[in-house]
Design an enzyme around this catalytic site. Structure first.
Site, short mmCIF file in Angstrom:
data_model
loop_
_atom_site.label_atom_id
_atom_site.label_comp_id
_atom_site.label_asym_id
_atom_site.label_seq_id
_atom_site.Cartn_x
_atom_site.Cartn_y
_atom_site.Cartn_z
N HIS A 1 0.86 -1.18 0.00
CA HIS A 1 0.00 0.00 0.00
C HIS A 1 0.90 1.23 0.00
CE1 HIS A 1 -2.63 -3.18 1.38
NE2 HIS A 1 -3.67 -2.40 1.15
N HIS B 1 -1.45 -5.58 -5.58
CA HIS B 1 -1.65 -6.94 -5.10
C HIS B 1 -1.20 -7.93 -6.17
CE1 HIS B 1 -4.64 -4.41 -3.08
NE2 HIS B 1 -4.48 -5.22 -2.05
#
Length: 174
Positions: free
Chosen positions: A84, A109
């Site tokens: 993130h 991801h």
């Protein structure tokens, strides 16, 4: 001189900038350091996933939050790697004990075919803004919730999490 409103688990917001929550919680989430992430959580969290098609909890316990994010159907999946990244940020002081961080976010991801992380099965990235809530609890700043709003996704983001984000029916807490 502008006062830093970056909450910290180590210092009061009036003592200057600190990376403890504004940066470290993302390192912990991406590294799956559950104990360290748990240490920065407030006793209860406001979790609003309605803008991404999921539920809202006005007062989720820290234990329930940890159970949710570390679950095998979410970030606890050993075949999922994530990072993130925080972009532009501004801070809104609500009171002496509450701050809202408004963050630009990119969450990358990658899903592998097995926990050995050798073969990539799929990728899914999300570009979002996120409200993060921080409260002073026991004299220490703690992470107290989030409210993401996805701007757009790349690749097969909807397939990254086998439980939390791929099923249309409501999910109950673990």
């Amino acid at each position: 001189m502008a006062q830093s409103l970056t909450p910290s688990v180590e210092t009061d917001s009036k003592t200057g900038p600190s990376k403890a929550i504004s940066f470290q919680d993302y390192l912990d989430l991406s590294a799956l350091d559950w104990a360290r992430l748990r240490a920065v959580l407030a006793p209860t969290l406001y979790v609003d996933y309605t803008k991404i098609g999921k539920e809202k909890w006005d007062a989720m316990s820290a234990d329930d939050f940890m159970a949710m994010v570390s679950n095998d159907d979410f970030l606890g999946d050993l075949c999922v790697k994530t990072q993130h990244l925080i972009g532009a940020t501004y801070w809104e002081r609500v009171s002496e004990s509450k701050v809202i961080g408004h963050h630009q976010l990119r969450a990358a991801h990658q899903v592998y075919t097995s926990p050995d992380l050798k073969t990539v099965k799929l990728r899914g990235h999300s570009h979002a803004t996120n409200e993060h809530y921080y409260v002073k609890s026991g004299g220490v700043w703690k992470f107290a919730g989030l409210k993401p709003e996805v701007r757009w996704n790349e690749y097969k983001f909807e397939e990254v999490f086998k439980g939390s984000y791929t099923q249309s029916e409501k999910q109950s807490l673990p």
